[in-house]
Write a protein that holds these residues in place. Structure first.
Motif, PDB file in Angstrom:
ATOM      1  N   SER A 244      32.313  39.757  48.933  1.00  0.00           N
ATOM      2  CA  SER A 244      32.981  39.772  47.737  1.00  0.00           C
ATOM      3  C   SER A 244      34.163  38.811  47.770  1.00  0.00           C
ATOM      4  N   CYS A 245      34.621  38.237  46.664  1.00  0.00           N
ATOM      5  CA  CYS A 245      36.017  37.710  46.486  1.00  0.00           C
ATOM      6  C   CYS A 245      36.772  38.483  45.734  1.00  0.00           C
ATOM      7  N   ALA A 246      38.114  38.418  45.737  1.00  0.00           N
ATOM      8  CA  ALA A 246      39.035  39.074  45.022  1.00  0.00           C
ATOM      9  C   ALA A 246      40.436  38.588  44.920  1.00  0.00           C
ATOM     10  N   ALA A 247      41.062  38.731  43.713  1.00  0.00           N
ATOM     11  CA  ALA A 247      42.347  38.101  43.542  1.00  0.00           C
ATOM     12  C   ALA A 247      43.454  38.969  43.357  1.00  0.00           C
ATOM     13  N   ASP A 248      44.392  38.684  43.865  1.00  0.00           N
ATOM     14  CA  ASP A 248      45.890  39.442  43.793  1.00  0.00           C
ATOM     15  C   ASP A 248      46.623  38.447  43.089  1.00  0.00           C
ATOM     16  N   ARG A 249      47.428  39.132  42.127  1.00  0.00           N
ATOM     17  CA  ARG A 249      48.060  38.129  41.090  1.00  0.00           C
ATOM     18  C   ARG A 249      49.474  38.268  41.694  1.00  0.00           C
ATOM     19  N   ARG A 250      49.846  38.617  42.760  1.00  0.00           N
ATOM     20  CA  ARG A 250      51.072  38.889  43.625  1.00  0.00           C
ATOM     21  C   ARG A 250      50.871  37.900  44.651  1.00  0.00           C
ATOM     22  N   SER A 251      49.771  37.245  44.791  1.00  0.00           N
ATOM     23  CA  SER A 251      49.654  36.223  45.730  1.00  0.00           C
ATOM     24  C   SER A 251      49.857  36.396  47.062  1.00  0.00           C
ATOM     25  N   ARG A 252      49.677  37.613  47.742  1.00  0.00           N
ATOM     26  CA  ARG A 252      50.086  37.959  48.996  1.00  0.00           C
ATOM     27  C   ARG A 252      49.331  37.653  50.073  1.00  0.00           C
ATOM     28  N   ARG A 253      47.940  37.210  49.849  1.00  0.00           N
ATOM     29  CA  ARG A 253      47.035  36.886  51.042  1.00  0.00           C
ATOM     30  C   ARG A 253      46.864  38.229  51.850  1.00  0.00           C
ATOM     31  N   SER A 254      46.840  39.291  51.236  1.00  0.00           N
ATOM     32  CA  SER A 254      46.907  40.672  52.011  1.00  0.00           C
ATOM     33  C   SER A 254      45.542  40.892  52.752  1.00  0.00           C
ATOM     34  N   ARG A 255      45.652  41.337  53.969  1.00  0.00           N
ATOM     35  CA  ARG A 255      44.279  41.688  54.633  1.00  0.00           C
ATOM     36  C   ARG A 255      43.659  43.182  54.168  1.00  0.00           C
ATOM     37  N   SER A 256      44.336  43.761  53.310  1.00  0.00           N
ATOM     38  CA  SER A 256      44.085  45.185  52.695  1.00  0.00           C
ATOM     39  C   SER A 256      43.531  44.924  51.454  1.00  0.00           C
ATOM     40  N   TRP A 257      42.133  45.406  51.166  1.00  0.00           N
ATOM     41  CA  TRP A 257      41.448  45.374  50.080  1.00  0.00           C
ATOM     42  C   TRP A 257      42.076  45.753  48.867  1.00  0.00           C
ATOM     43  N   GLU A 258      43.081  47.045  49.034  1.00  0.00           N
ATOM     44  CA  GLU A 258      43.575  47.702  47.901  1.00  0.00           C
ATOM     45  C   GLU A 258      44.669  46.820  47.280  1.00  0.00           C
ATOM     46  N   GLU A 259      45.226  45.791  47.927  1.00  0.00           N
ATOM     47  CA  GLU A 259      46.136  45.114  47.105  1.00  0.00           C
ATOM     48  C   GLU A 259      45.552  44.109  46.216  1.00  0.00           C
ATOM     49  N   TYR A 260      44.286  43.992  46.134  1.00  0.00           N
ATOM     50  CA  TYR A 260      43.786  42.966  45.090  1.00  0.00           C
ATOM     51  C   TYR A 260      43.175  43.506  43.765  1.00  0.00           C
ATOM     52  N   ASP A 261      43.627  43.053  42.706  1.00  0.00           N
ATOM     53  CA  ASP A 261      43.504  43.390  41.499  1.00  0.00           C
ATOM     54  C   ASP A 261      41.991  43.192  40.648  1.00  0.00           C
ATOM     55  N   ALA A 262      41.462  41.934  41.117  1.00  0.00           N
ATOM     56  CA  ALA A 262      40.169  41.794  40.445  1.00  0.00           C
ATOM     57  C   ALA A 262      39.195  41.453  41.340  1.00  0.00           C
ATOM     58  N   TRP A 263      37.967  41.860  41.296  1.00  0.00           N
ATOM     59  CA  TRP A 263      36.738  41.682  42.068  1.00  0.00           C
ATOM     60  C   TRP A 263      35.723  40.958  41.442  1.00  0.00           C
ATOM     61  N   GLY A 264      34.919  39.915  42.321  1.00  0.00           N
ATOM     62  CA  GLY A 264      33.687  39.535  41.967  1.00  0.00           C
ATOM     63  C   GLY A 264      32.744  40.810  42.213  1.00  0.00           C
ATOM     64  N   GLN A 265      31.394  40.626  41.656  1.00  0.00           N
ATOM     65  CA  GLN A 265      30.312  41.393  41.881  1.00  0.00           C
ATOM     66  C   GLN A 265      29.775  41.583  43.184  1.00  0.00           C
ATOM     67  N   GLY A 266      30.147  40.669  43.936  1.00  0.00           N
ATOM     68  CA  GLY A 266      29.387  40.679  45.315  1.00  0.00           C
ATOM     69  C   GLY A 266      28.068  39.811  45.307  1.00  0.00           C
TER      70      GLY A 266
END
Length: 123
Positions: free
Chosen positions: A94-116
């Motif tokens: 799955s891809c995910a986007a973080d509006r704060r642009s942090r490149r985090s390795r933690s999935w909880e930091e991401y705001d939007a997700w693809g369906q997989g």
């Protein structure tokens, strides 16, 4: 809010390659960090790679040298090129986007997700 559609999964033999795509609608991804995560059967979701416009790319140690994350020139689509795939890498990616642009390795930091998209690597 950006919306993501990921695609490109499929069945591949061990040692083969696939390229996944993460297409954005609503806005460009140039101000986001975009990450790829995967979750195999019975496993936790794990970080694979991430990219942003400012800092470039970062990878999990397990995929370094085999996977490459990149974007198109417009930052509307982010790709994950996967080479030398292994059976244990069978997972939903799955891809995910973080509006704060942090490149985090933690999935909880991401705001939007693809369906997989399912990737199956046969031995």
């Amino acid at each position: 809010q950006v919306q993501l559609v990921d695609s490109g999964g499929g069945l591949v033999q061990a040692g083969g390659s696939l390229r996944l795509s993460c297409a954005a609608s609503g806005r460009t991804l140039s101000t986001y960090a975009v990450g790829w995560f995967r979750q195999g059967p019975g496993k936790e979701r794990e970080f694979v790679a991430a990219i942003n416009w400012y800092d470039g790319s970062t990878y999990a140690d397990s995929v370094k040298g085999r996977f490459m994350i990149s974007s198109d020139n417009t930052w509307n689509t982010v790709y994950l090129q996967m080479n030398s795939l292994k059976p244990e890498e069978t997972a939903v990616y799955s891809c995910a986007a973080d509006r704060r642009s942090r490149r985090s390795r933690s999935w909880e930091e991401y705001d939007a997700w693809g369906q997989g998209t399912q990737v199956t690597v046969s031995s």
